[in-house]
Design a protein around this motif. Structure first.
Motif, mmCIF file in Angstrom:
data_model
loop_
_atom_site.group_PDB
_atom_site.id
_atom_site.type_symbol
_atom_site.label_atom_id
_atom_site.label_comp_id
_atom_site.label_asym_id
_atom_site.label_seq_id
_atom_site.Cartn_x
_atom_site.Cartn_y
_atom_site.Cartn_z
ATOM 1 N N MET A 191 2.062 17.111 -0.972
ATOM 2 C CA MET A 191 2.193 15.791 -1.589
ATOM 3 C C MET A 191 3.515 15.145 -1.155
ATOM 4 S SD MET A 191 0.956 14.926 -5.438
ATOM 5 C CE MET A 191 -0.679 15.617 -5.282
ATOM 6 N N PHE A 192 4.575 15.941 -1.132
ATOM 7 C CA PHE A 192 5.871 15.462 -0.644
ATOM 8 C C PHE A 192 5.749 14.999 0.815
ATOM 9 C CE2 PHE A 192 9.612 16.761 1.875
ATOM 10 C CZ PHE A 192 10.529 15.824 1.414
ATOM 11 N N LEU A 193 5.149 15.839 1.647
ATOM 12 C CA LEU A 193 4.962 15.483 3.060
ATOM 13 C C LEU A 193 4.119 14.222 3.196
ATOM 14 C CD1 LEU A 193 5.399 16.309 6.039
ATOM 15 C CD2 LEU A 193 3.253 17.600 5.861
ATOM 16 N N GLY A 194 3.091 14.108 2.374
ATOM 17 C CA GLY A 194 2.237 12.922 2.416
ATOM 18 C C GLY A 194 2.996 11.649 2.092
ATOM 19 N N ILE A 195 3.871 11.707 1.104
ATOM 20 C CA ILE A 195 4.673 10.518 0.761
ATOM 21 C C ILE A 195 5.550 10.121 1.941
ATOM 22 C CG2 ILE A 195 6.557 9.642 -0.687
ATOM 23 C CD1 ILE A 195 5.376 11.325 -2.995
ATOM 24 N N ILE A 196 6.199 11.106 2.534
ATOM 25 C CA ILE A 196 7.078 10.813 3.681
ATOM 26 C C ILE A 196 6.277 10.209 4.833
ATOM 27 C CG2 ILE A 196 8.584 11.850 5.432
ATOM 28 C CD1 ILE A 196 9.821 11.739 2.600
ATOM 29 N N LEU A 197 5.171 10.858 5.194
ATOM 30 C CA LEU A 197 4.408 10.402 6.369
ATOM 31 C C LEU A 197 3.578 9.162 6.084
ATOM 32 C CD1 LEU A 197 3.232 13.817 7.865
ATOM 33 C CD2 LEU A 197 5.095 12.340 8.650
ATOM 34 N N PHE A 198 2.860 9.140 4.961
ATOM 35 C CA PHE A 198 1.978 8.013 4.671
ATOM 36 C C PHE A 198 2.790 6.782 4.276
ATOM 37 C CE2 PHE A 198 -0.802 5.341 2.153
ATOM 38 C CZ PHE A 198 -1.990 5.369 2.867
ATOM 39 N N THR A 256 0.840 -1.195 0.000
ATOM 40 C CA THR A 256 0.000 0.000 0.000
ATOM 41 C C THR A 256 0.879 1.250 0.000
ATOM 42 O OG1 THR A 256 -1.820 -1.127 1.118
ATOM 43 C CG2 THR A 256 -1.778 1.293 1.268
ATOM 44 N N GLY A 257 1.950 1.222 0.786
ATOM 45 C CA GLY A 257 2.898 2.337 0.795
ATOM 46 C C GLY A 257 3.516 2.562 -0.568
ATOM 47 N N VAL A 258 3.902 1.469 -1.237
ATOM 48 C CA VAL A 258 4.502 1.575 -2.574
ATOM 49 C C VAL A 258 3.492 2.160 -3.559
ATOM 50 C CG1 VAL A 258 5.439 0.283 -4.542
ATOM 51 C CG2 VAL A 258 6.154 -0.305 -2.216
ATOM 52 N N THR A 259 2.271 1.671 -3.527
ATOM 53 C CA THR A 259 1.238 2.140 -4.450
ATOM 54 C C THR A 259 0.989 3.635 -4.292
ATOM 55 O OG1 THR A 259 0.184 -0.031 -4.462
ATOM 56 C CG2 THR A 259 -1.177 1.845 -5.158
ATOM 57 N N TYR A 260 0.797 4.074 -3.063
ATOM 58 C CA TYR A 260 0.543 5.499 -2.819
ATOM 59 C C TYR A 260 1.767 6.345 -3.155
ATOM 60 C CZ TYR A 260 -4.146 5.130 -0.979
ATOM 61 O OH TYR A 260 -5.496 4.945 -0.861
ATOM 62 N N GLN A 261 2.942 5.825 -2.906
ATOM 63 C CA GLN A 261 4.150 6.573 -3.262
ATOM 64 C C GLN A 261 4.208 6.792 -4.767
ATOM 65 O OE1 GLN A 261 7.930 5.411 -1.565
ATOM 66 N NE2 GLN A 261 9.012 6.038 -3.405
ATOM 67 N N MET A 262 3.947 5.750 -5.530
ATOM 68 C CA MET A 262 4.025 5.870 -6.987
ATOM 69 C C MET A 262 2.978 6.847 -7.521
ATOM 70 S SD MET A 262 6.612 4.278 -8.115
ATOM 71 C CE MET A 262 6.297 4.256 -9.869
ATOM 72 N N TRP A 263 1.738 6.734 -7.071
ATOM 73 C CA TRP A 263 0.701 7.645 -7.550
ATOM 74 C C TRP A 263 1.043 9.092 -7.232
ATOM 75 C CZ3 TRP A 263 -2.477 6.890 -11.255
ATOM 76 C CH2 TRP A 263 -2.967 5.616 -11.517
ATOM 77 N N GLY A 279 -0.351 11.743 6.898
ATOM 78 C CA GLY A 279 0.076 11.712 5.496
ATOM 79 C C GLY A 279 -1.107 11.645 4.550
ATOM 80 N N GLY A 280 -2.123 10.871 4.922
ATOM 81 C CA GLY A 280 -3.327 10.781 4.090
ATOM 82 C C GLY A 280 -4.050 12.112 3.981
ATOM 83 N N VAL A 281 -4.127 12.831 5.092
ATOM 84 C CA VAL A 281 -4.753 14.157 5.074
ATOM 85 C C VAL A 281 -3.916 15.112 4.217
ATOM 86 C CG1 VAL A 281 -5.343 16.166 6.501
ATOM 87 C CG2 VAL A 281 -5.993 13.865 7.246
ATOM 88 N N SER A 282 -2.597 14.987 4.276
ATOM 89 C CA SER A 282 -1.730 15.808 3.422
ATOM 90 C C SER A 282 -2.027 15.553 1.951
ATOM 91 C CB SER A 282 -0.249 15.517 3.706
ATOM 92 O OG SER A 282 0.087 15.898 5.009
ATOM 93 N N PHE A 283 -2.208 14.284 1.586
ATOM 94 C CA PHE A 283 -2.577 13.949 0.210
ATOM 95 C C PHE A 283 -3.907 14.600 -0.170
ATOM 96 C CE2 PHE A 283 -0.248 9.586 0.443
ATOM 97 C CZ PHE A 283 0.914 10.141 -0.038
ATOM 98 N N LEU A 284 -4.890 14.475 0.702
ATOM 99 C CA LEU A 284 -6.215 15.026 0.405
ATOM 100 C C LEU A 284 -6.177 16.538 0.223
ATOM 101 C CD1 LEU A 284 -8.387 12.905 2.859
ATOM 102 C CD2 LEU A 284 -8.395 12.799 0.360
ATOM 103 N N ILE A 285 -5.452 17.219 1.086
ATOM 104 C CA ILE A 285 -5.354 18.672 0.955
ATOM 105 C C ILE A 285 -4.617 19.036 -0.334
ATOM 106 C CG2 ILE A 285 -4.425 20.789 1.977
ATOM 107 C CD1 ILE A 285 -4.847 19.451 4.741
ATOM 108 N N ALA A 286 -3.551 18.299 -0.649
ATOM 109 C CA ALA A 286 -2.807 18.570 -1.884
ATOM 110 C C ALA A 286 -3.715 18.436 -3.100
ATOM 111 C CB ALA A 286 -1.607 17.625 -1.999
ATOM 112 N N TRP A 287 -4.471 17.359 -3.172
ATOM 113 C CA TRP A 287 -5.372 17.165 -4.318
ATOM 114 C C TRP A 287 -6.474 18.215 -4.326
ATOM 115 C CZ3 TRP A 287 -3.774 14.776 -8.353
ATOM 116 C CH2 TRP A 287 -2.881 13.713 -8.254
ATOM 117 N N SER A 288 -6.948 18.598 -3.151
ATOM 118 C CA SER A 288 -7.965 19.657 -3.077
ATOM 119 C C SER A 288 -7.425 20.975 -3.626
ATOM 120 C CB SER A 288 -8.427 19.858 -1.632
ATOM 121 O OG SER A 288 -9.044 18.705 -1.145
#
Length: 134
Positions: free
Chosen positions: A76-83, A41-48, A105-114
């Motif tokens: 997005m960078f922070l999300g990869i590191i944390l998530f 799951t970490g690899v998948t989210y990192q790649m996306w 990290g997941g919240v960081s991803f969500l805010i980045a996409w928002s």
């Protein structure tokens, strides 16, 4: 001018391939199937999100001063590191306490996409008015 987000995106994509191969070949004999799924799951989210960083870098060429894009890339960078980072460490070292970082990290991803959604809406509005004769 070099792009930080292009560098980070391509670096994280490169590392994602390495981490994925490591998980598929070496880790599968070292950790439980459940922890291997966490790792993957970490690899998948990192790649996306590596691709997300690359997209931000490309979009940023057309709007280099956009604070929305800067914040989106940084989060997005922070999300990869944390998530992804927390999932890797959780899986490899079986440290469930690290799972507390994953949602941040997941919240960081969500805010980045928002922020990208907001940017794309603003960009389309600006272009529509520029092309309008009114």
């Amino acid at each position: 001018m070099p792009s930080v987000f292009l560098f980070l995106g391509t670096t994280f994509a490169f590392l994602g391939v390495i981490f994925g191969a490591f998980g598929a070949h070496a880790l599968k004999t070292m950790i439980t199937p459940e922890l291997l799924a966490v790792y993957q799951t970490g690899v998948t989210y990192q790649m996306w999100h590596a691709f997300g960083l690359i997209a931000i870098a490309l979009i940023q060429q057309h709007a280099p001063q956009s604070m929305l894009l800067r914040w989106a890339g940084s989060l997005m960078f922070l999300g990869i590191i944390l998530f992804s980072g927390s999932l890797y460490l959780l899986a490899v070292f079986d440290l469930p306490a690290l799972g507390r970082l994953t949602p941040i990290g997941g919240v960081s991803f969500l805010i980045a996409w928002s922020l990208l959604v907001i940017f794309s809406g603003k960009k389309q509005t600006r272009q529509r008015y520029k092309s309008s004769r009114y």
